[in-house]
Motif scaffolding. Structure first.
Motif, PDB file in Angstrom:
ATOM      1  N   GLY A  13     -45.522-106.402  14.029  1.00 34.02           N
ATOM      2  CA  GLY A  13     -45.961-107.924  13.353  1.00 34.02           C
ATOM      3  C   GLY A  13     -45.681-107.205  11.258  1.00 34.02           C
ATOM      4  O   GLY A  13     -45.728-108.526  11.259  1.00 34.02           O
ATOM      5  N   GLY A  14     -46.278-106.187  11.460  1.00 30.78           N
ATOM      6  CA  GLY A  14     -45.976-105.616  10.016  1.00 30.78           C
ATOM      7  C   GLY A  14     -44.838-105.888  10.004  1.00 30.78           C
ATOM      8  O   GLY A  14     -44.849-106.342   8.427  1.00 30.78           O
ATOM      9  N   THR A  15     -43.449-105.533  10.394  1.00 36.81           N
ATOM     10  CA  THR A  15     -42.084-105.409  10.447  1.00 36.81           C
ATOM     11  C   THR A  15     -41.339-106.908  10.124  1.00 36.81           C
ATOM     12  O   THR A  15     -40.830-107.160   9.565  1.00 36.81           O
ATOM     13  CB  THR A  15     -41.159-104.546  11.064  1.00 36.81           C
ATOM     14  N   ILE A  16     -42.154-107.697  11.297  1.00 30.44           N
ATOM     15  CA  ILE A  16     -41.898-109.211  10.949  1.00 30.44           C
ATOM     16  C   ILE A  16     -42.639-109.545   8.864  1.00 30.44           C
ATOM     17  O   ILE A  16     -41.661-110.354   8.903  1.00 30.44           O
ATOM     18  CB  ILE A  16     -42.247-109.971  12.198  1.00 30.44           C
ATOM     19  N   ALA A  17     -44.126-109.229   9.247  1.00 32.02           N
ATOM     20  CA  ALA A  17     -44.855-109.516   7.900  1.00 32.02           C
ATOM     21  C   ALA A  17     -43.741-109.743   6.481  1.00 32.02           C
ATOM     22  O   ALA A  17     -43.328-110.114   5.301  1.00 32.02           O
ATOM     23  CB  ALA A  17     -45.636-108.957   7.506  1.00 32.02           C
ATOM     24  N   ILE A  37     -52.973-103.073   4.447  1.00 32.84           N
ATOM     25  CA  ILE A  37     -52.152-102.582   5.088  1.00 32.84           C
ATOM     26  C   ILE A  37     -50.361-101.435   4.150  1.00 32.84           C
ATOM     27  O   ILE A  37     -50.197-102.216   3.541  1.00 32.84           O
ATOM     28  CB  ILE A  37     -51.563-102.779   6.945  1.00 32.84           C
ATOM     29  N   THR A  38     -50.462-100.674   4.902  1.00 35.98           N
ATOM     30  CA  THR A  38     -49.013-100.304   4.042  1.00 35.98           C
ATOM     31  C   THR A  38     -47.866-100.181   5.261  1.00 35.98           C
ATOM     32  O   THR A  38     -48.482-100.225   6.050  1.00 35.98           O
ATOM     33  CB  THR A  38     -48.961 -98.713   3.105  1.00 35.98           C
ATOM     34  N   TYR A  39     -47.144-100.483   4.111  1.00 37.49           N
ATOM     35  CA  TYR A  39     -45.440-100.166   5.186  1.00 37.49           C
ATOM     36  C   TYR A  39     -44.050 -99.615   4.587  1.00 37.49           C
ATOM     37  O   TYR A  39     -43.734 -99.413   3.354  1.00 37.49           O
ATOM     38  CB  TYR A  39     -44.925-101.714   5.074  1.00 37.49           C
ATOM     39  N   THR A  40     -43.557 -98.816   5.334  1.00 37.16           N
ATOM     40  CA  THR A  40     -42.290 -97.834   4.621  1.00 37.16           C
ATOM     41  C   THR A  40     -41.593 -97.739   5.649  1.00 37.16           C
ATOM     42  O   THR A  40     -41.275 -98.119   6.869  1.00 37.16           O
ATOM     43  CB  THR A  40     -43.216 -96.414   4.344  1.00 37.16           C
ATOM     44  N   THR A  49     -44.547-100.871   0.434  1.00 39.75           N
ATOM     45  CA  THR A  49     -44.610-101.986   1.128  1.00 39.75           C
ATOM     46  C   THR A  49     -46.740-102.698   0.699  1.00 39.75           C
ATOM     47  O   THR A  49     -46.842-102.123   2.022  1.00 39.75           O
ATOM     48  CB  THR A  49     -44.085-103.034   1.026  1.00 39.75           C
ATOM     49  N   ILE A  50     -47.096-103.331  -0.222  1.00 40.42           N
ATOM     50  CA  ILE A  50     -48.662-102.915   0.538  1.00 40.42           C
ATOM     51  C   ILE A  50     -48.684-105.283   1.174  1.00 40.42           C
ATOM     52  O   ILE A  50     -47.560-105.735   0.526  1.00 40.42           O
ATOM     53  CB  ILE A  50     -49.003-103.834  -1.036  1.00 40.42           C
ATOM     54  N   LEU A  51     -48.752-105.109   2.929  1.00 47.19           N
ATOM     55  CA  LEU A  51     -49.145-105.866   3.006  1.00 47.19           C
ATOM     56  C   LEU A  51     -50.636-106.686   3.131  1.00 47.19           C
ATOM     57  O   LEU A  51     -51.679-105.854   3.630  1.00 47.19           O
ATOM     58  CB  LEU A  51     -48.696-105.996   4.577  1.00 47.19           C
TER      59      LEU A  51
END
Ligand SMILES: NC(=O)c1ccc[n+]([C@@H]2O[C@H](COP(=O)([O-])OP(=O)(O)OC[C@H]3O[C@@H](n4cnc5c(N)ncnc54)[C@H](OP(=O)(O)O)[C@@H]3O)[C@@H](O)[C@H]2O)c1
Length: 285
Positions: A13-17, A37-40, A49-51
């Protein structure tokens, strides 16, 4: 203005966002609670990236496109809340491994995605390893999605026979998830005497079950999948391995359990599956 929600702020879900957010501002990532949450990307560990995540109990907007990216044992809780988020024409994409869950979602436009997105969530942090692909059945609705997302990082691939793609991924998941979960070992378990034979037997039974459902694979599919397994690094865990190690519910219902039910429906002899399925179930007691 297309409204989009993604339920399940995990690896998928985080990657799709992350892929859609630059283009779609009316997008909400929905989780159990409001948080960031953070995405790397694993290839760029210093770039984060902050989500923003919105709590599911605080989200009541009707959206045009809804991705459900929770694990199978968590699906019940989402189905109960669906009327809060969808209208008659909402397109729902079930972005999960396994199969057999679609009939539980009472809606006109609901599609099973075969997910080729690899990542991991640890606490509030997502690391994306590779791939940004969702495979979907070709239809007017999914064609619309493909067009809508064509300028984003999310790759929507449409196929004429989604069952073939679903069952292929199911077979790939079947053996490696089973042996890593039951042994509580990463892919290094493939080096233990007899484990590759166990995988081959599970795959043979899987191919037979698929055939009974009208999904036919070419003769080399088993050696092809065994070659995929042999390419896994020793330290690589599967999702069922990580779930069992972390004491989380397993996605058995959509993989081994689904195949077990279908085998019984067709009265097929599947001795290996009949052995490992109850052993997996017993892990959850
Ligand atoms: N990760 C991969 O590489 C990968 C690859 C291919 C396919 N898949 C499949 O994709 C699906 C999603 O996997 P994933 O790895 O993204 O799982 P995940 O990292 O565990 O993410 C699921 C997210 O959903 C949240 N959630 C659970 N119940 C919820 C609820 N009631 N309301 C709101 N949010 C809720 C979870 O929160 P909590 O953490 O608080 O429970 C978690 O943040 C699975 O079927 C998996 O097998 C994963």
């Amino acid at each position: 203005m297309t409204k989009i929600a993604i339920i399940g702020p995990g690896a998928v879900g985080g990657t799709i966002a992350h892929d859609l957010l630059p283009t779609f501002t009316h997008l909400t990532l929905v989780g159990r609670q409001s948080q960031t949450i953070t995405y790397t990307e694993s290839t760029a560990p210093n770039t984060e990236t902050i989500l923003n995540v919105t709590a599911i109990d605080e989200f009541d907007d009707l959206v045009d496109i809804l991705f459900i990216a929770v694990k199978i044992p968590q699906l019940d809780a989402i189905i109960q809340k669906l009327p809060n988020f969808i209208h008659e024409d909402t397109i729902i994409i079930l972005a999960q491994n396994g199969t057999g869950q679609l009939p539980r979602i009472p809606h006109k436009h609901v599609f099973q995605a075969v997910v080729y997105i690899s990542g991991q969530k640890r606490q509030q942090h997502i690391t994306h390893f590779r791939d940004h692909q969702l495979i979907l059945q070709h239809s007017p609705s999914t064609q619309q999605l493909q067009h809508l997302f064509s300028n984003t990082q999310l790759d929507i691939t449409l196929v004429e026979d989604i069952d073939q793609s679903i069952w292929y991924k199911l077979l790939v998941n079947l053996a490696i998830n089973t042996v890593t979960a039951l042994s509580r070992q990463t892919a290094q378990v493939l080096k233990v005497e007899g484990i590759q034979t166990l995988c081959e037997r599970l795959l043979q039974e899987g191919v037979k079950i698929a055939q009974a459902e009208g999904v036919i694979f070419h003769q080399d599919v088993i050696s092809e999948i065994m070659t995929i397994y042999q390419g896994y690094p020793d330290q690589m865990g599967t999702s069922m391995y990580y779930d069992i190690i972390e004491g989380k519910p397993l996605e058995i219902a959509g993989i081994q359990g689904f195949l077990y039910q279908v085998a019984h429906k067709h009265q097929l002899a599947t001795p290996t599956l009949d052995t490992v399925y109850p052993l997996l179930l017993a892990q959850q007691q």
